[in-house]
Scaffold this motif. Structure first.
Motif, PDB file in Angstrom:
ATOM      1  N   HIS A   1      23.023 -25.733  11.259  1.00 22.18           N
ATOM      2  CA  HIS A   1      21.754 -25.210  10.732  1.00 22.18           C
ATOM      3  C   HIS A   1      22.017 -24.161   9.655  1.00 22.18           C
ATOM      4  O   HIS A   1      21.319 -24.130   8.619  1.00 22.18           O
ATOM      5  N   GLU A   2      23.014 -23.299   9.871  1.00 19.92           N
ATOM      6  CA  GLU A   2      23.352 -22.307   8.850  1.00 19.92           C
ATOM      7  C   GLU A   2      23.827 -22.981   7.560  1.00 19.92           C
ATOM      8  O   GLU A   2      23.443 -22.574   6.460  1.00 19.92           O
ATOM      9  N   ALA A   3      24.668 -24.009   7.696  1.00 21.22           N
ATOM     10  CA  ALA A   3      25.126 -24.724   6.506  1.00 21.22           C
ATOM     11  C   ALA A   3      23.969 -25.411   5.807  1.00 21.22           C
ATOM     12  O   ALA A   3      23.934 -25.513   4.573  1.00 21.22           O
ATOM     13  N   HIS A   4      23.008 -25.890   6.594  1.00 21.67           N
ATOM     14  CA  HIS A   4      21.815 -26.524   6.008  1.00 21.67           C
ATOM     15  C   HIS A   4      21.010 -25.523   5.190  1.00 21.67           C
ATOM     16  O   HIS A   4      20.558 -25.822   4.078  1.00 21.67           O
ATOM     17  N   LEU A   5      20.843 -24.334   5.714  1.00 19.11           N
ATOM     18  CA  LEU A   5      20.080 -23.318   4.983  1.00 19.11           C
ATOM     19  C   LEU A   5      20.830 -22.843   3.748  1.00 19.11           C
ATOM     20  O   LEU A   5      20.219 -22.562   2.706  1.00 19.11           O
ATOM     21  N   THR A   6      22.150 -22.751   3.856  1.00 14.16           N
ATOM     22  CA  THR A   6      22.938 -22.251   2.725  1.00 14.16           C
ATOM     23  C   THR A   6      23.005 -23.259   1.584  1.00 14.16           C
ATOM     24  O   THR A   6      22.848 -22.904   0.414  1.00 14.16           O
ATOM     25  N   SER A   7      23.228 -24.524   1.918  1.00 17.90           N
ATOM     26  CA  SER A   7      23.445 -25.545   0.882  1.00 17.90           C
ATOM     27  C   SER A   7      22.178 -26.271   0.467  1.00 17.90           C
ATOM     28  O   SER A   7      22.106 -26.816  -0.637  1.00 17.90           O
ATOM     29  N   GLY A   8      21.174 -26.297   1.369  1.00 17.27           N
ATOM     30  CA  GLY A   8      19.973 -27.063   1.063  1.00 17.27           C
ATOM     31  C   GLY A   8      20.109 -28.542   1.368  1.00 17.27           C
ATOM     32  O   GLY A   8      19.160 -29.306   1.166  1.00 17.27           O
ATOM     33  N   LYS A   9      21.260 -28.971   1.856  1.00 16.97           N
ATOM     34  CA  LYS A   9      21.485 -30.369   2.200  1.00 16.97           C
ATOM     35  C   LYS A   9      20.960 -30.633   3.609  1.00 16.97           C
ATOM     36  O   LYS A   9      20.873 -29.742   4.454  1.00 16.97           O
TER      37      LYS A   9
END
Length: 727
Positions: free
Chosen positions: A119-127
């Motif tokens: 979820h953190e990577a999703h928020l950071t990258s937008g992917k």
């Protein structure tokens, strides 16, 4: 075989059939838990899960599981340079999505914490989370290899056919409206000429650029031509500064202004620490080369060769010498890779080649590290990208920063000091002055003997006490680990970051590669021909050389030190190709020796071709003289004979001349008189003795040859007269 990261475990059924293939991704420090992932099918990937380390060992002991050889998709994990260059950008983009979360081990393997990290990577990258999960699964499936994130198009498409595109592939490009590409080229030229070469500041460089590239004419003043600057076309100083700042680094700008060496000393970052990444065994290996302080002699001991080059690979955490290489060649990528290959292979086999028998526990390193530190020499090469295929990151130390790889440097100091004390013909690295004794007079060691000395020296070094500046960890103190490189290595070996690769993968990624050609005679490479069983079986060399999948130009891997074999990557295997019969006489030679032989052949043929023209000129002149003489004699001898009469009695004349020629060339002939035209021109009646036939002895008379000829002549004349009268 010890269980380490990337070990492959096959679980077996009661019938000893493989039912599940697991890859080890992580092992904790206490070796109680391990993380594995199922790699049965690349089309159906699963999340990793925890297993007890004791359970894995128990299954292996009970023969319900077994450790298998590393089986990797070499096409994907060790791709060709062209393929890697084409899809590297996509790989790095996917890697950037997950690189911050995959390193958080073991949290990333726990389902609850994994969801938060995704979820953190999703928020950071937008992917999307699905994209991140798919990349994680591929990364784990292929053994935490960054190349596992490459686009896998090896089994797709229509190889051998050219696609026809209806529209331009790739993203739509945009053009700059204010500063054009032409302006940028002018910027680069101005920086190179005026700022770097002539040492002008940016303001003066901008002015000179306008006068040089944006002039629209000249006028004369004070007797000189003054350029007229077109201010409407000239980019402003602000635009010029903006472009220069965004297309250069602070270090490069300082280097352009004050020189590279001064910028290196004054502007470089000083935040590095030599051992900050060495958190455990295998985290960081250092590799470097130096000229040893011993002077060697040739194998026949008659010629002094000079000092050899010694490469050493050392593990920073334990200070263990993981590998080495000694050579008479200069420093190069290949020589450094031989040392790395030695560090990643079994030492028992390597030492046995030189007649030194050791046990595996005497020198247990046969693994690759996570990071490899070298200088900006060999490892700065573009070939260092191949280490990505081996899951190794290359960390190049900046110039004049020997302090960032001090452990291998200090090893050289200790090694050379020992050499100077123990070996004859050794000397310090200093220039001799007049009157000094030349230590080369005492040189007696060959490179083979020196290599054997280094094996015993490094075995001794690995068992010696660590230096006083070594800082043990708290766990070492708790467990009272003996502070020697070998003991520290064995204490921490295989816990975290060590991994191993097969010999084939090491050869393919570390040895140099070049183009070769498939022909009827085999695989032609550097003037030699090679073949392999697979090529013969699949018919690569039949016809005009069908090639491999229709390709006759292929890439091969080779060891420059020996031309006896080359290596060819075919599908998921690395084939060994041996010399064919027509090239077998070169077996065992260095490729440089083969090149010299080929150069000798080429130069000799070219030289002999020049001499051949003169020899053929002699042949032509002699043939013309003989032909002229023969024509004159034949004309004189046949001036009263017709062509028809010359074609008569061939058999008798041929037999007669054959006997004369045989008598003259016989081994029993003792006459030294040369063949003369008179002997040849004698009639058959004079050269042979006629014997009477049985008919002649019985008194029977036959018409002679001359009577038969006159009869045919008369009949021919009568027939011609009859034809004329009818007309």
């Amino acid at each position: 075989m010890q269980i380490v990261v990337n070990s492959i475990i096959e679980r077996l059924s009661e019938d000893l059939e493989v039912v599940e293939i697991l890859r080890v991704l992580w092992i904790d420090d206490e070796r109680k838990h391990a993380v594995v992932v199922n790699i049965n099918d690349h089309r159906n990937m699963f999340y990793p899960y925890f297993l007890s380390y004791e359970e894995i060992e128990f299954e292996i002991q009970e023969k319900s599981s077994r450790l298998s050889e590393l089986e990797t998709d070499m096409q994907l994990l060790s791709p060709d340079e062209e393929y890697l260059e084409k899809y590297k950008e996509n790989r790095d983009r996917r890697w950037n999505l997950i690189k911050d979360i995959v390193q958080k081990e073991p949290a990333i393997y726990v389902p609850e914490s994994r969801g938060k990290l995704i979820h953190e990577a999703h928020l950071t990258s937008g992917k999307s989370k699905k994209v991140i999960r798919d990349n994680l699964l591929k990364y784990w499936f292929y053994g935490k290899s960054r190349n596992g994130l490459l686009d896998n198009y090896f089994n797709c498409g229509i190889p051998g056919k050219q696609r026809v595109y209806k529209q331009k592939p790739g993203p739509v490009s945009t053009n700059r409206t204010m500063v054009t590409e032409t302006d940028i080229e002018f910027f680069k030229s101005a920086i190179k000429v005026f700022h770097i070469r002539l040492r002008m500041n940016i303001t003066t460089t901008h002015e000179k650029m306008g006068e040089t590239f944006y002039k629209r004419g000249f006028y004369r003043k004070y007797g000189v031509k003054v350029p007229i600057v077109d201010l409407n076309r000239t980019p402003s100083l602000r635009q010029f500064r903006y472009w220069y700042k965004n297309n250069s680094t602070p270090f490069s700008r300082s280097s352009n202004k004050r020189g590279k060496r001064r910028a290196t000393m004054e502007e470089r970052a000083m935040l590095g620490n030599a051992s900050e990444k060495a958190i455990c065994v295998g985290a960081v290996f250092e590799v470097d080369a130096t000229r040893s302080d011993v002077i060697l002699v040739s194998f026949d001991r008659k010629t002094i060769l000079g000092k050899p080059t010694v490469y050493v690979v050392i593990d920073v955490f334990s200070r263990l010498v993981a590998g080495y290489h000694v050579s008479l060649a200069s420093e190069s990528w290949f020589e450094a890779m031989v040392a790395v290959e030695h560090a990643a292979t079994n030492k028992v086999e390597n030492c046995a080649r030189f007649g030194i028998q050791i046990q595996e526990e005497d020198w247990p390193c046969q693994y690759l590290p996570q990071n490899l530190v070298g200088d900006r020499g060999e490892l700065k090469s573009q070939l260092s990208e191949r280490f990505v295929s081996l899951n190794v990151d290359v960390l190049n130390a900046p110039s004049y920063r020997g302090d960032l790889k001090p452990f291998v440097e200090s090893n050289f100091h200790i090694t050379n000091e020992t050499i100077r004390q123990l070996l004859s013909g050794s000397t310090e690295a200093k220039q001799l002055v007049r009157g000094d004794y030349n230590p080369a007079r005492d040189s007696v060691w060959t490179i083979e003997e020196f290599n054997r000395f280094l094996i015993v020296y490094f075995l001794t070094y690995n068992k010696s006490a660590l230096s006083k500046d070594y800082l043990p960890t708290k766990d070492m103190f708790t467990e009272q680990v003996e502070l020697t490189p070998l003991k520290v290595w064995n204490w921490d070996k295989g816990v975290r970051l060590l991994h191993e690769k097969s010999r084939k993968e090491l050869r393919y990624n570390l040895l140099p590669r070049e183009e070769a050609r498939v022909t009827r005679f085999g695989i032609e490479f550097r003037g030699l021909t090679y073949s392999c069983d697979v090529g013969i079986r699949e018919g690569w060399f039949e016809g005009n050389g069908n090639g491999i999948n229709g390709k006759t130009q292929i890439e091969v891997t080779y060891d420059p030190r020996n031309c006896s074999s080359i290596f060819l990557k075919h599908k998921n295997d690395l084939l060994s190709c041996l010399l064919t019969g027509r090239s077998r006489e070169f077996e065992g030679l260095h490729f440089d020796e083969v090149a010299k032989i080929m150069e000798y052949r080429k130069s000799q043929i070219q030289e002999q071709e020049k001499l051949e023209k003169q020899h053929r000129a002699e042949l032509h002149a002699f043939a013309e003289a003989l032909d002229k003489t023969a024509k004159e004699k034949t004309k004189e001898a046949t001036k009263d004979k017709s062509f028809y009469s010359r074609n008569q009695n061939k058999r008798e004349a041929r037999n007669a001349d054959s006997k004369v020629w045989g008598a003259m060339g016989a081994m029993s002939n003792v006459s030294s008189v040369p063949v003369s035209s008179t002997n040849v021109s004698k009639s058959s009646e004079e050269n042979i003795v006629k014997l009477h036939t049985a008919d002649e002895m019985n008194g029977t008379n036959y018409t002679s040859n001359s009577d038969i000829q006159s009869l045919f002549s008369r009949k021919s004349r009568e027939r011609r007269r009859g034809d004329e009268s009818n007309e």
